[in-house]
Motif scaffolding. Sequence first.
Motif, mmCIF file in Angstrom:
data_model
loop_
_atom_site.group_PDB
_atom_site.id
_atom_site.type_symbol
_atom_site.label_atom_id
_atom_site.label_comp_id
_atom_site.label_asym_id
_atom_site.label_seq_id
_atom_site.Cartn_x
_atom_site.Cartn_y
_atom_site.Cartn_z
ATOM 1 N N PRO A 202 0.938 -1.249 -0.115
ATOM 2 C CA PRO A 202 -0.073 -0.295 -0.209
ATOM 3 C C PRO A 202 0.855 1.194 -0.111
ATOM 4 O O PRO A 202 2.042 1.202 0.273
ATOM 5 N N GLN A 203 0.282 2.150 -0.366
ATOM 6 C CA GLN A 203 1.016 3.578 -0.267
ATOM 7 C C GLN A 203 1.635 3.892 1.034
ATOM 8 O O GLN A 203 0.980 3.727 1.998
ATOM 9 N N THR A 355 -3.721 7.113 -2.828
ATOM 10 C CA THR A 355 -4.434 5.847 -2.800
ATOM 11 C C THR A 355 -5.277 5.989 -3.927
ATOM 12 O O THR A 355 -5.523 4.886 -4.498
#
Length: 391
Positions: A202-203, A355
């Motif tokens: 994930p970011q 995101t």
Amino acid sequence: MTRALFVLHTAESSGAELAALRLAVAMHDMSAAPASSAAGTVEVAAAFAADGDVADRMRAKGIRTHLLATEHNSGAMTIAGRSIRRLVVGALGLARVGWELGALAREERASVLVAETTKALIMSAIASRRAGIPVVWHVHDRVTAEYFGAPLAVVVRLFGWLVSSAYIANSEGTANTLARWRRPTAVAYPGVTLRDDLERSPQRPADDVVVAMVGRLTRWKGQDLLLRAVRDQPIEPRRVLLVGGTFFEEPEYRHELEQYVASTGIPVEFTGHVDDPEKYMSEADILVHCSVMAEPFGQVVVEGMNAGCAVIASRPGGTTEIVEDGVNGLLVDSGDRSQLADALARLIADVDLRTTLSTNGRRRAERFDVRRSAVEVTEFLAWIATPKVAR
């Protein structure tokens, strides 16, 4: 069946050559499929004026690949700079190679020549007369003063119109730089091979962000602009990846970049040339495209979207046909350090925005699947190769 002979003056791994490789492979796979439709009836072969990695990769995919007149290659490749005299001298060398290309086109029973570069167009112009088949100019560069210089842009535009039966342009913006009167034109984006198997995290939080820029290290791509924009950041990225090698006299530019990094302490990694930049994109939170000239298309932007990066791209040019500003990426004016720095600061600080752009960008990348481009080009070439009396 229509037989298309792709013509390239070099087999170096650069933008136009890699786009031609992806397209040719996709068309070859489509025509070889057991259940290929009427749209999949173009058989692909390729001819190069110099050997190299792209030619090797075409051979490995089962595409018939030919090397032209190696004794002429040195002289044929001498077109450089913006001098009309050098263009003429180099064109004579390319014309000699083009004569051999015409013989090859006959042996291949080619229906149409697809010239992938301006130099390939010169070769193809001679070959088409010898083989009696049309030339389609696949245009990967904007034919403008910015790229060629004002006098040569006029010459190239006129020459393309005189010798080509049709154009394939890599964006609407590129198509608009051509002389299109009575010349059928297809806009086929340089399709990318979409992958859903790229693993990524994930970011990351703001203090752990990785920024990447993918492309040849050359001034017009703007790596120096990115480094200066990074220097302006209130929150410095943890890593900056400059992914790409150098050609010709560009090592001097890399040296300048390295000196700047050494003097500022920015955490930069120079990867050099890599065959698979996607693995670096999958490590990055943000992908930056900041060319200081209008980009003909910007396929690295699509690749970054597909890899799940939040993308910043410079306008004008083909990038505006990819990125919807604020929806699936951010657009900044080319060469504007302040805008680039502001966009970077905004993304670094806002993980939720990154995101969102990443998610929307992956959806947008699906529009540029190389298989879609292959269908469009296949249908266009088949139509161009059809004798006029049968149309």
